[in-house]
Design a protein around this motif. Sequence first.
Motif, PDB file in Angstrom:
ATOM      1  N   UNK A  34       0.814  -1.218   0.000  1.00 53.51           N
ATOM      2  CA  UNK A  34       0.000   0.000   0.000  1.00 53.51           C
ATOM      3  C   UNK A  34       0.846   1.266   0.000  1.00 53.51           C
ATOM      4  N   UNK A  35       2.086   1.179   0.470  1.00 49.04           N
ATOM      5  CA  UNK A  35       2.952   2.346   0.591  1.00 49.04           C
ATOM      6  C   UNK A  35       3.808   2.608  -0.646  1.00 49.04           C
ATOM      7  N   UNK A  36       3.905   1.625  -1.544  1.00 44.09           N
ATOM      8  CA  UNK A  36       4.704   1.801  -2.755  1.00 44.09           C
ATOM      9  C   UNK A  36       4.133   2.878  -3.657  1.00 44.09           C
ATOM     10  N   UNK A  37       4.999   3.564  -4.363  1.00 44.60           N
ATOM     11  CA  UNK A  37       4.574   4.608  -5.294  1.00 44.60           C
ATOM     12  C   UNK A  37       4.027   3.945  -6.556  1.00 44.60           C
ATOM     13  N   UNK A  38       2.923   4.501  -7.039  1.00 47.58           N
ATOM     14  CA  UNK A  38       2.238   3.929  -8.204  1.00 47.58           C
ATOM     15  C   UNK A  38       1.750   5.047  -9.119  1.00 47.58           C
ATOM     16  N   UNK A  39       1.403   4.638 -10.326  1.00 49.71           N
ATOM     17  CA  UNK A  39       0.865   5.560 -11.330  1.00 49.71           C
ATOM     18  C   UNK A  39      -0.375   4.903 -11.929  1.00 49.71           C
ATOM     19  N   UNK A  40      -1.407   5.686 -12.164  1.00 46.28           N
ATOM     20  CA  UNK A  40      -2.624   5.156 -12.769  1.00 46.28           C
ATOM     21  C   UNK A  40      -2.410   4.946 -14.258  1.00 46.28           C
ATOM     22  N   UNK A  41      -2.699   3.711 -14.685  1.00 46.53           N
ATOM     23  CA  UNK A  41      -2.481   3.309 -16.071  1.00 46.53           C
ATOM     24  C   UNK A  41      -3.737   2.637 -16.598  1.00 46.53           C
ATOM     25  N   UNK A  42      -3.999   2.844 -17.868  1.00 40.17           N
ATOM     26  CA  UNK A  42      -5.190   2.305 -18.523  1.00 40.17           C
ATOM     27  C   UNK A  42      -5.221   0.775 -18.462  1.00 40.17           C
ATOM     28  N   UNK A  63       7.270   4.307 -20.407  1.00 41.35           N
ATOM     29  CA  UNK A  63       7.459   5.203 -21.552  1.00 41.35           C
ATOM     30  C   UNK A  63       7.325   4.448 -22.870  1.00 41.35           C
ATOM     31  N   UNK A  64       7.938   3.259 -22.946  1.00 36.41           N
ATOM     32  CA  UNK A  64       7.869   2.456 -24.176  1.00 36.41           C
ATOM     33  C   UNK A  64       6.430   2.138 -24.566  1.00 36.41           C
ATOM     34  N   UNK A  65       5.620   1.758 -23.581  1.00 36.30           N
ATOM     35  CA  UNK A  65       4.229   1.380 -23.850  1.00 36.30           C
ATOM     36  C   UNK A  65       3.428   2.587 -24.322  1.00 36.30           C
ATOM     37  N   UNK A  66       3.576   3.710 -23.659  1.00 30.96           N
ATOM     38  CA  UNK A  66       2.843   4.908 -24.066  1.00 30.96           C
ATOM     39  C   UNK A  66       3.282   5.387 -25.448  1.00 30.96           C
ATOM     40  N   UNK A  67       4.582   5.307 -25.738  1.00 34.19           N
ATOM     41  CA  UNK A  67       5.074   5.694 -27.064  1.00 34.19           C
ATOM     42  C   UNK A  67       4.545   4.747 -28.132  1.00 34.19           C
ATOM     43  N   UNK A  68       4.540   3.447 -27.846  1.00 38.57           N
ATOM     44  CA  UNK A  68       4.030   2.463 -28.810  1.00 38.57           C
ATOM     45  C   UNK A  68       2.555   2.705 -29.125  1.00 38.57           C
ATOM     46  N   UNK A  69       1.805   3.166 -28.135  1.00 42.22           N
ATOM     47  CA  UNK A  69       0.381   3.468 -28.331  1.00 42.22           C
ATOM     48  C   UNK A  69       0.156   4.855 -28.935  1.00 42.22           C
ATOM     49  N   UNK A  70       1.232   5.615 -29.083  1.00 43.74           N
ATOM     50  CA  UNK A  70       1.111   6.954 -29.657  1.00 43.74           C
ATOM     51  C   UNK A  70       0.465   7.964 -28.733  1.00 43.74           C
ATOM     52  N   UNK A  71       0.539   7.722 -27.423  1.00 44.53           N
ATOM     53  CA  UNK A  71      -0.100   8.614 -26.456  1.00 44.53           C
ATOM     54  C   UNK A  71       0.875   9.088 -25.371  1.00 44.53           C
ATOM     55  N   UNK A  72       2.160   9.129 -25.728  1.00 46.82           N
ATOM     56  CA  UNK A  72       3.156   9.612 -24.767  1.00 46.82           C
ATOM     57  C   UNK A  72       3.163  11.135 -24.805  1.00 46.82           C
ATOM     58  N   UNK A  73       2.377  11.721 -23.928  1.00 43.23           N
ATOM     59  CA  UNK A  73       2.202  13.167 -23.880  1.00 43.23           C
ATOM     60  C   UNK A  73       3.125  13.777 -22.819  1.00 43.23           C
TER      61      UNK A  73
END
Length: 121
Positions: free
Chosen positions: A40-48, A86-96
């Motif tokens: 629960x304490x680990x840092x996370x990011x919301x991903x689709x 970063x690789x996944x977002x770039x591959x999807x064309x949504x690395x903003x």
Amino acid sequence: GEGRVGTYGELRAIGEKGDNLAAHHIPNDNYMRNCGIEREEGIAIMIEEPTPGSGGRHSEIHKVLKKQDESLSPRDALAQSAKRIREIYKADGVYTEEIHSSVKDAMKKNKEKFSNLFQKG
């Protein structure tokens, strides 16, 4: 909410069923637990992550980075996690710029919250 950064517990608390988002640990949860950090304490990011359904960026990350090598230094594990996102977002064309900033924020929060793990040298 995609790209939002916080602890895993914080993000899970604000997530809603059907929002198509998953809190993703950065670095990997198993890696951090081996370093003594609770899930629960680990840092996370919301991903689709489509719900219900399959696929999505969260699943793509885990196809390659399901478990991190425990012999990596914490800084290297953090960099590896950030690179994969970063690789996944770039591959999807949504690395903003927003996603770029979120990944940098996740790295910064890890270094602040767990400075004993992520210090240089």
